[in-house]
Write a protein that holds these residues in place. Structure first.
Motif, short mmCIF file in Angstrom:
data_model
loop_
_atom_site.label_atom_id
_atom_site.label_comp_id
_atom_site.label_asym_id
_atom_site.label_seq_id
_atom_site.Cartn_x
_atom_site.Cartn_y
_atom_site.Cartn_z
N TRP A 17 0.81 -1.22 0.00
CA TRP A 17 0.00 0.00 0.00
C TRP A 17 0.84 1.27 0.00
O TRP A 17 0.46 2.27 -0.60
N GLN A 18 1.99 1.26 0.66
CA GLN A 18 2.79 2.48 0.78
C GLN A 18 3.98 2.52 -0.18
O GLN A 18 4.77 3.45 -0.13
N THR A 19 4.12 1.53 -1.04
CA THR A 19 5.25 1.50 -1.96
C THR A 19 4.99 2.44 -3.15
O THR A 19 3.85 2.86 -3.40
N ALA A 20 6.05 2.72 -3.89
CA ALA A 20 5.90 3.54 -5.10
C ALA A 20 4.96 2.87 -6.10
O ALA A 20 4.12 3.53 -6.72
N ALA A 21 5.07 1.56 -6.22
CA ALA A 21 4.19 0.82 -7.14
C ALA A 21 2.74 0.90 -6.67
O ALA A 21 1.82 1.06 -7.48
N GLY A 22 2.52 0.79 -5.36
CA GLY A 22 1.17 0.90 -4.81
C GLY A 22 0.59 2.28 -5.02
O GLY A 22 -0.59 2.44 -5.35
N GLN A 23 1.42 3.31 -4.86
CA GLN A 23 0.95 4.67 -5.07
C GLN A 23 0.65 4.94 -6.54
O GLN A 23 -0.30 5.66 -6.87
N GLU A 24 1.41 4.34 -7.44
CA GLU A 24 1.12 4.48 -8.86
C GLU A 24 -0.24 3.86 -9.18
O GLU A 24 -1.03 4.44 -9.94
N TRP A 55 -20.94 22.90 -15.79
CA TRP A 55 -19.77 22.28 -16.42
C TRP A 55 -18.51 23.05 -16.04
O TRP A 55 -17.49 22.45 -15.69
N ASP A 56 -18.58 24.38 -16.09
CA ASP A 56 -17.42 25.22 -15.74
C ASP A 56 -16.99 25.02 -14.29
O ASP A 56 -15.79 24.95 -13.99
N GLU A 57 -17.95 24.91 -13.38
CA GLU A 57 -17.63 24.68 -11.97
C GLU A 57 -16.95 23.33 -11.79
O GLU A 57 -15.97 23.21 -11.05
N ALA A 58 -17.45 22.30 -12.46
CA ALA A 58 -16.84 20.97 -12.38
C ALA A 58 -15.43 21.01 -12.98
O ALA A 58 -14.49 20.43 -12.42
N ALA A 59 -15.26 21.70 -14.09
CA ALA A 59 -13.95 21.82 -14.72
C ALA A 59 -12.97 22.55 -13.80
O ALA A 59 -11.81 22.15 -13.69
N ASP A 60 -13.43 23.59 -13.13
CA ASP A 60 -12.57 24.32 -12.18
C ASP A 60 -12.09 23.40 -11.06
O ASP A 60 -10.93 23.45 -10.65
N ARG A 61 -12.98 22.58 -10.57
CA ARG A 61 -12.58 21.63 -9.51
C ARG A 61 -11.59 20.60 -10.03
O ARG A 61 -10.66 20.22 -9.33
N ALA A 62 -11.80 20.15 -11.26
CA ALA A 62 -10.86 19.20 -11.85
C ALA A 62 -9.49 19.83 -12.04
O ALA A 62 -8.47 19.18 -11.83
N ARG A 63 -9.45 21.11 -12.43
CA ARG A 63 -8.18 21.80 -12.59
C ARG A 63 -7.43 21.92 -11.27
O ARG A 63 -6.21 21.98 -11.24
N ALA A 64 -8.17 21.97 -10.17
CA ALA A 64 -7.56 22.13 -8.83
C ALA A 64 -7.29 20.78 -8.17
O ALA A 64 -6.74 20.74 -7.07
N ALA A 65 -7.66 19.70 -8.83
CA ALA A 65 -7.46 18.37 -8.25
C ALA A 65 -5.99 17.96 -8.37
O ALA A 65 -5.20 18.63 -9.02
N GLY A 66 -5.67 16.89 -7.76
CA GLY A 66 -4.31 16.37 -7.85
C GLY A 66 -3.65 16.36 -6.48
O GLY A 66 -4.21 16.82 -5.48
N ASP A 67 -2.45 15.83 -6.46
CA ASP A 67 -1.70 15.71 -5.21
C ASP A 67 -1.33 17.08 -4.66
O ASP A 67 -1.01 17.99 -5.42
N ARG A 68 -1.38 17.19 -3.37
CA ARG A 68 -0.97 18.42 -2.70
C ARG A 68 0.51 18.33 -2.37
O ARG A 68 1.02 17.23 -2.09
N PRO A 69 1.22 19.45 -2.39
CA PRO A 69 2.65 19.42 -2.05
C PRO A 69 2.89 18.78 -0.68
O PRO A 69 2.21 19.09 0.29
N GLY A 70 3.83 17.86 -0.65
CA GLY A 70 4.20 17.18 0.59
C GLY A 70 3.33 15.99 0.95
O GLY A 70 3.65 15.24 1.86
N ALA A 71 2.22 15.81 0.25
CA ALA A 71 1.32 14.68 0.52
C ALA A 71 1.78 13.47 -0.29
O ALA A 71 2.49 13.61 -1.28
N PRO A 72 1.37 12.27 0.12
CA PRO A 72 1.69 11.08 -0.68
C PRO A 72 1.15 11.23 -2.10
O PRO A 72 0.12 11.86 -2.32
#
Length: 108
Positions: A17-24, A55-72
């Motif tokens: 679960w915590q390995t690089a392969a698991g995170q991928e 649609w624009d609101e959903a797209a804005d949220r998608a643009r802001a998605a992703g990993d946060r700095p310092g998080a797994p």
């Protein structure tokens, strides 16, 4: 219903679960879900409550998605989260959301 979550869980447990392969594997699952979300909004744009504003609101949220700095690294880079969401919205076919066969750079 099609077994994606079960296959993911089995593969991630095997990889660790915590390995690089698991995170991928986690990123591939999350990015696929984002692509499916984009597909929903793209297919339904202009129908019912899915107007341009929604649609624009959903797209804005998608643009802001992703990993946060310092998080797994579990959700994918912001540009990939947006890219997969937009791809799903534009293409509208489930087979287009196959992150499991995508190149590594598309799931970072």
């Amino acid at each position: 219903m099609v077994g994606v979550l079960r296959a993911y869980t089995d593969r991630r447990a095997e990889a660790g679960w915590q390995t690089a392969a698991g995170q991928e594997l986690s990123r591939r699952l999350e990015l696929q879900a984002g692509c499916f979300a984009g597909m929903f909004f793209g297919i339904n744009h202009g129908r019912g409550d899915i107007d341009q504003r929604t649609w624009d609101e959903a797209a804005d949220r998608a643009r802001a998605a992703g990993d946060r700095p310092g998080a797994p690294r579990l959700r994918g880079a912001g540009h990939n989260a947006w890219g997969w969401w937009k791809w799903g919205s534009d293409k509208g076919d489930t087979w287009e959301c196959n992150t499991w066969y995508a190149d590594q750079e598309n799931v970072e």
